[in-house]
Design a protein around this motif. Structure first.
Motif, PDB file in Angstrom:
ATOM      1  N   VAL A 171      -1.249   6.854  -1.923  1.00 39.73           N
ATOM      2  CA  VAL A 171      -2.056   6.400  -0.793  1.00 39.73           C
ATOM      3  C   VAL A 171      -1.546   7.029   0.499  1.00 39.73           C
ATOM      4  O   VAL A 171      -2.325   7.493   1.342  1.00 39.73           O
ATOM      5  CB  VAL A 171      -2.036   4.859  -0.691  1.00 39.73           C
ATOM      6  N   SER A 209       0.819  -1.211   0.000  1.00 41.44           N
ATOM      7  CA  SER A 209       0.000   0.000   0.000  1.00 41.44           C
ATOM      8  C   SER A 209       0.849   1.256   0.000  1.00 41.44           C
ATOM      9  O   SER A 209       0.587   2.215  -0.719  1.00 41.44           O
ATOM     10  CB  SER A 209      -0.918   0.020   1.231  1.00 41.44           C
ATOM     11  N   ASN A 236       0.493   1.247  -4.132  1.00 43.07           N
ATOM     12  CA  ASN A 236      -0.898   1.575  -4.427  1.00 43.07           C
ATOM     13  C   ASN A 236      -1.490   0.536  -5.370  1.00 43.07           C
ATOM     14  O   ASN A 236      -2.171   0.833  -6.340  1.00 43.07           O
ATOM     15  CB  ASN A 236      -0.990   2.978  -5.054  1.00 43.07           C
TER      16      ASN A 236
END
Length: 403
Positions: free
Chosen positions: A337, A290, A294
């Motif tokens: 993110v 993450s 992303n």
């Protein structure tokens, strides 16, 4: 069971709240569960979290502190008939002596809806208080009716320093391991406290095995080393000092971010060979999926690697971990993110009371002005969703084909 035959973890179970270690997020000064215990008014509750974190111990303390009867059952080996017997006895004791009964139901997630429903009426009448103990998330593993009648308290892994306190207490206790005259250095003690992964019972069990299986030396001392600790916990002792361990872990993380598959795999396996739990590497890989990528695909692969390690183990689990590391390394790097999360948190903290647009509110006169996206071409319609003070904010910018 005869006192001498009790496991060390049972002997060392604290009797007073001040001797209880961990869970300060729910027991600390001003925290709800701590206040309820002090007031002797703990309601039916669900204690959920990892094993060995004090759920059963605290349940006993709550019952003792409230002057109540205490009954323990295990959901795996009990059913409706057992529950009915406890209910009948609890009701009789309440009517005769005015004392409530606390029922500790271990592994409560193993009960069916029918079994859970058998307790509901008694919980509402008040003579029986349930404390359900589970390692599962109650929102998904228990019936809604039961959860709605209970307070939920999450237990967390006990910090290593707190585990050390318990181990030192056990070594010095007359009814603990004092007779073994244990000599243990800081390195071995730290290993017990960290390798147990926050499970106090596991640490005590390992220490007890070390004490009873290690011959005394000429000075009548039981010397417990780091290697003995690792053997007793059935985990490989980490062959790196703390500084080197974190240096290699840092190199692993930066290799993931840098898209270097070879380096990331090298550092990962160097850590595993040194005794590092592969689950730690899987968790770091999930974070980087993450944070740096992303990528839903990379995140899914990384999550599945942790699942494989937990359910299959090594060495086969290392294949899934390797697959996840490769997926994260090869995914295009993108930190939007992280940026979006940071901006959203900042605004949420600094603009918590700003009014949302009236047409977004629930069932108000103004909500008739809400534009339902599906009524418009493509399922998209321009309207303001943010409060006026934030209406020009943009946390996440979509990338074009050219970047």
């Amino acid at each position: 069971m005869h006192g001498g035959m009790k496991p060390l973890a049972e002997k060392m179970r604290p009797k007073k709240l001040e001797d209880f270690v961990g869970q300060q997020h729910i027991l600390g000064e001003g925290k709800l569960l701590g206040r309820l215990i002090q007031a002797k008014r703990v309601p039916s509750s669900i204690f959920y979290g990892p094993p060995g974190t004090g759920k059963t111990t605290l349940a006993r303390m709550i019952a003792d502190g409230a002057g109540a009867y205490f009954v323990k059952m295990n959901a795996i080996s009990s059913g409706v008939a057992d529950a009915k017997a406890v209910i009948d006895e609890a009701k009789k004791n309440f009517e005769m002596y005015g004392r409530k009964t606390y029922l500790l139901l271990d592994e409560i997630h193993r009960w069916s809806k029918t079994q859970s429903d058998s307790l509901l009426a008694s919980l509402e009448e008040g003579f029986l208080c349930l404390i359900g103990s589970t390692t599962e998330n109650p929102a998904f593993s228990l019936t809604r009716a039961l959860v709605s009648r209970c307070s939920l308290f999450e237990f967390r892994k006990v910090e290593a320093e707190a585990v050390k306190q318990v181990l030192k207490r056990a070594i010095a206790a007359q009814d603990g391991l004092k007779a073994y005259n244990i000599k243990i250095d800081d390195e071995a003690l730290a290993y017990f406290a960290t390798a147990c992964a926050g499970d106090v019972r596991s640490a005590l069990n390992g220490l007890e095995i070390g004490a009873v299986t290690t011959p005394m030396n000429a000075a009548m001392e039981t010397v417990v080393t780091k290697e003995i600790a690792a053997e007793c916990l059935q985990k490989k002792a980490l062959s790196l000092n703390e500084d080197v361990f974190y240096h290699i872990l840092s190199a692993f993380c930066k290799s993931l971010r840098g898209s270097d598959v070879t380096a990331a795999l090298y550092y990962a396996n160097r850590l595993i060979e040194a005794g590092c739990e592969p689950q730690l590497l899987a968790r770091r890989t999930i974070c980087h999926a993450s944070e740096d990528c992303n990528s839903a695909s990379a995140l899914n692969t990384a999550c599945n690697a942790l699942y494989a390690l937990d359910n299959i183990g090594m060495p086969e689990g290392n294949l899934a971990l390797t697959q996840a590391i490769i997926a994260v390394c090869e995914a295009p790097k993108d930190n939007r993110v992280v940026i979006a999360k940071g901006m959203a948190i900042d605004d949420a903290q600094n603009h918590p009371d700003d009014n949302i647009p009236a047409y977004l509110k629930n069932h108000t006169e103004a909500s008739k002005n809400y534009k339902y996206p599906h009524d418009y071409p493509g399922g998209v319609v321009e309207q303001q969703y943010l409060p006026d003070s934030l209406k020009d904010r943009c946390y996440y910018k979509r990338k074009t084909r050219n970047g």
